[in-house]
Design a protein around this motif. Structure first.
Motif, short mmCIF file in Angstrom:
data_model
loop_
_atom_site.label_atom_id
_atom_site.label_comp_id
_atom_site.label_asym_id
_atom_site.label_seq_id
_atom_site.Cartn_x
_atom_site.Cartn_y
_atom_site.Cartn_z
N LEU A 13 -78.56 27.43 -28.75
CA LEU A 13 -77.64 27.71 -27.65
C LEU A 13 -76.22 28.03 -28.14
O LEU A 13 -75.32 28.17 -27.33
CB LEU A 13 -77.58 26.51 -26.68
CG LEU A 13 -78.88 26.17 -25.95
CD1 LEU A 13 -78.71 24.90 -25.13
CD2 LEU A 13 -79.31 27.33 -25.05
N CYS A 14 -76.06 28.12 -29.48
CA CYS A 14 -74.72 28.35 -30.05
C CYS A 14 -74.74 29.58 -30.96
O CYS A 14 -74.64 29.45 -32.20
CB CYS A 14 -74.25 27.12 -30.83
SG CYS A 14 -74.18 25.61 -29.85
N PRO A 15 -74.84 30.77 -30.41
CA PRO A 15 -74.95 31.97 -31.26
C PRO A 15 -73.69 32.28 -32.06
O PRO A 15 -73.77 32.97 -33.07
CB PRO A 15 -75.24 33.08 -30.24
CG PRO A 15 -74.66 32.57 -28.95
CD PRO A 15 -74.88 31.08 -28.97
N SER A 16 -72.55 31.79 -31.64
CA SER A 16 -71.31 32.13 -32.35
C SER A 16 -70.96 31.13 -33.45
O SER A 16 -69.97 31.32 -34.14
CB SER A 16 -70.16 32.22 -31.35
OG SER A 16 -69.92 30.96 -30.75
N LEU A 17 -71.75 30.08 -33.62
CA LEU A 17 -71.46 29.05 -34.61
C LEU A 17 -72.40 29.16 -35.80
O LEU A 17 -73.51 29.70 -35.69
CB LEU A 17 -71.57 27.66 -33.98
CG LEU A 17 -70.66 27.37 -32.78
CD1 LEU A 17 -70.87 25.95 -32.27
CD2 LEU A 17 -69.21 27.58 -33.15
#
Length: 738
Positions: free
Chosen positions: A636-640
């Protein structure tokens, strides 16, 4: 006493609302001089919008109204303006021969054209006397006389201009009889002109009719209405459009003017001619029902008509001769566009006079109608608003706004009444804002009283949410929802606390919990509870948060950075070792709601997903890393960016979970860090699939002091089997005892 103050307060609020109503009425009538310019401008914008939304295309094509345009092309081929009167006479002759019913000129000829023989005399003097043969043709070479001769016997109408402020007079006005003359001292001041620029006497007498060309713009420079009659020296004169329609309809009767006495002023109500009765506003003007942007009427370039045979479309047509060339300064601003040709504005006005059902009416009783509308709206709101909640006021105010706009549009479209839109809208907005603000202030004071009474027992954020959002009360019921939960716990807290006194422990916990809680709030999280040094928080409840996983992970990283910066403060309290905390984060479905007993309740979360986050926090000690998150959170954290650590089965849970260490935003990592991360993940992937030799060599090359314990742990696992994965290897480690 309380009832007395309540009644006094209600009286004060009603009185203030009544003042707003009276102010709106006075503002409309123009008695409050500090705002009318702003309101007039806003009303004009509303008028323009309504005109654009309801404008209809050319619906009546008979009689045809045609425009002969002296455009840029005509100036290029025929020469600069002004043209010789011979050329204009030729154009008029050709139009008449083509069968034009009426020819109207949107131009004025106040100055005589220079006679060619006079030009020769001025330039040559006595050096070359003009022969008697040329002098014999002096009259024939007079261009003005030639144009006058051309006008005779033809239905040609000339235009002229009145001046509102300049008193000079040029040319000759033709006296036109009008029934119902204006009496001196009672005429509307806006109709009185001070001077004029008319045509040469010989042209005025030769033309079948004359009419003024004036169309006065509003204060913003846009033309929206046009006068049908203007007064000069106690005599009324009709416009070019009126005279054109009269000639086309062969009206031989005088114009008939109807007036009404309003106080000490005589105002115009109707103008009748050719069997038509037109209602005007009190100044004798009508609204121009523009049909759209320029080009609504068929237009012909003047040079084409001078050089080529005329088409049959001119038969029985009304023809206007004017200009759209930019250099000739006959361009106007209209509700549809700037740079609208003045000749097309005259054509639109003629079209409206032929079809008066299209003209919006501004009757003399309009002020009374608007005042009645304001009083009805104001009294209805003053009666009902004190009993409504803010949302009810919003709905009722919105309904009144729609009603006012709908009534205004209906009157405009079907009754052709030009009624102002802004005064009733202003009244609805002003009273709605006043009563809405009064109710919000009242509820704010009530909230302050509730928080003062119960704030020490119930979390303040729950009180705020319940008071601010009534829908939240329903959401306080238990429900299943995808959320992210975070557990944070200080490592070896008990030995740390034994170094401090009771007061110092209190100071330490306050210094520790306050900034970390602030970070959770900054990242839209909800603190569930404190258990000693342990913090439990969750995201996506009670208010929805689509990015709940990213917010939770970023909060965890920020908490670790904040904790590292607090070490000097802890040292001042007497702690001899570094204070570190383990944080576990997991996302999944869990039950959330207001739970507890009749004695104590709390808004909290329950479920297997909550337990897993707690287990991840405990595993930080095993791996000796500070933050662990699950695969569900990573997805759920594509930018991390995350570093995969292990695939384990934890205590109390049969289903395995992949665990990761968060590193921060991917965009914030350096190229070297991305390379190191890719090598690490490749080594762990080899480890998971059973390629232990590859994993061993890769891990040995990854010298990272922060993960030295972790790498040693993984290498120790593989060394136990001589770097050969067992046949039953599935990549999962059972850590149920940790």
């Amino acid at each position: 006493m309380v009832k007395f103050w309540r009644r006094w307060r209600e009286f004060y609020i009603s009185l203030a609302g009544l003042v707003i109503l009276i102010s709106a009425c006075l503002l409309y009538l123009g008695h409050l001089s500090f705002m009318p310019i702003v309101f007039q401008r806003m009303e004009a914008l509303a008028y323009d919008l309504r005109m654009r939304l309801t404008a209809s295309a050319l619906v009546h094509k008979n009689p045809p109204i045609l425009i002969v345009d002296i455009d840029e092309r005509s100036l290029q081929f025929e020469g600069q303006w002004p043209w010789s009167r011979y050329k204009l006479a030729s154009l008029i002759e050709r139009l008449h021969a083509a069968g034009a019913a009426v020819i109207a000129l949107d131009m004025t000829f106040p100055e005589p054209e220079r006679h060619p023989l006079d030009e020769i005399r001025q330039r040559l003097g006595d050096k070359l006397p003009i022969g008697q043969n040329l002098l014999a043709h002096y009259q024939q070479l007079d261009a003005d006389q030639h144009l006058a001769d051309t006008l005779r016997g033809k239905t040609v109408i000339l235009g002229y201009l009145f001046h509102q402020t300049d008193s000079f007079q040029k040319g000759e006005l033709a006296s036109i009889p009008i029934d119902g003359p204006v009496q001196a001292g009672t005429e509307p001041s806006s109709l009185v002109m001070q001077g004029y620029t008319a045509n040469l006497t010989q042209l005025t007498k030769a033309a079948v009719q004359t009419g003024f060309l004036n169309i006065f713009p509003d204060d913003d420079g846009v033309i929206r209405s046009a006068p049908l009659v203007l007064e000069w020296q106690q005599q009324l004169y009709p416009s070019l459009a009126v005279q054109t329609v009269r000639e086309y309809l062969a009206d031989e009767q005088p114009l008939k003017l109807s007036t009404a006495q309003v106080g000490q002023v005589s105002v115009i109500t109707h103008l009748a001619f050719a069997g038509k009765t037109l209602r005007t506003d009190p100044t004798g003007q009508i609204a121009i029902p523009f049909l759209g942007k320029a080009g609504q009427f068929q237009s012909f370039s003047a040079t084409e008509l001078l050089q080529s045979p005329l088409p049959t479309v001119f038969t029985d047509a009304i023809v206007l001769i004017g200009t759209s060339a930019k250099g000739l300064a006959d361009l106007r601003s209209t509700p549809f566009q700037p740079g609208f040709p003045g000749v097309e504005a005259q054509a639109t006005l003629i079209y409206a006079l032929l079809h008066p059902e299209l003209i919006p009416i501004t009757p003399e009783w309009l002020d009374a109608l608007v005042i009645v509308e304001l009083l009805c709206l104001g009294l209805a709101m003053l009666w009902l608003y004190p009993y409504l909640q803010p949302y009810g006021m919003l709905v009722f105010g919105g309904a009144l706004t729609v009603l006012v706009m709908g009534l205004n549009t209906w009157l405009w479209t079907y009754q052709h009444l030009n009624t102002p839109l802004l005064p009733p809208l202003f009244l609805v907005l002003a009273l709605s804002l006043f009563f809405g603000l009064e109710r919000l202030i009242k509820e704010y004071r009530q909230r302050q009283r509730i928080q003062t009474m119960f704030g020490q027992y119930v979390p303040a954020e729950h009180i705020d949410q319940l008071l601010a959002n009534t829908k939240l009360k329903a959401s306080m019921e238990s429900e299943r929802r995808e959320m992210t939960v975070l557990f944070s716990d200080i490592r070896q807290f008990t030995p740390l606390a034994e170094q401090l006194s009771t007061t110092q422990v209190q100071q330490f916990l306050n210094a520790y919990l306050t900034p970390l809680t602030s970070i959770i709030f900054q990242h839209q999280g909800t603190v569930d509870k404190y258990v000693g040094d342990m913090i439990m928080a969750f995201w996506n409840a009670p208010l929805p948060d689509p990015a709940h996983a990213e917010h939770a992970v970023l909060a965890a990283l920020a908490m670790q950075r904040s904790l590292a910066g607090m070490q000097p403060q802890f040292a001042e309290l007497g702690l001899q070792q570094e204070v570190r905390a383990g944080i576990g984060v997991h996302s999944g479905e869990m039950t959330v709601g207001d739970m507890g007993s009749a004695y104590r309740r709390a808004y909290t979360v329950l479920g297997d997903a909550v337990n897993l986050a707690s287990r991840l926090q405990e595993l930080t000690k095993y791996y000796q890393v500070y933050t662990l998150v699950s695969l569900e959170t990573v997805q759920l954290c594509p930018s991390l960016a995350f570093r995969v650590l292990d695939h384990v089965r934890v205590r109390g849970r049969q289903e395995s979970v992949k665990i990761f260490q968060p590193l921060g935003l991917s965009s914030a990592l350096s190229a070297m860090e991305h390379l190191h991360l890719a090598q690490h993940n490749a080594a762990l992937q080899a480890y998971f699939v059973g390629d232990w030799w590859t994993a061993k060599h890769s891990l040995e090359t990854l010298a990272d002091q922060h993960l030295s314990h972790y790498y040693a742990l993984i290498l120790q696992r593989m060394q136990a089997s001589a770097y050969q994965a067992p046949s039953t290897w599935d990549g999962i480690i059972n850590l149920a005892d940790h």
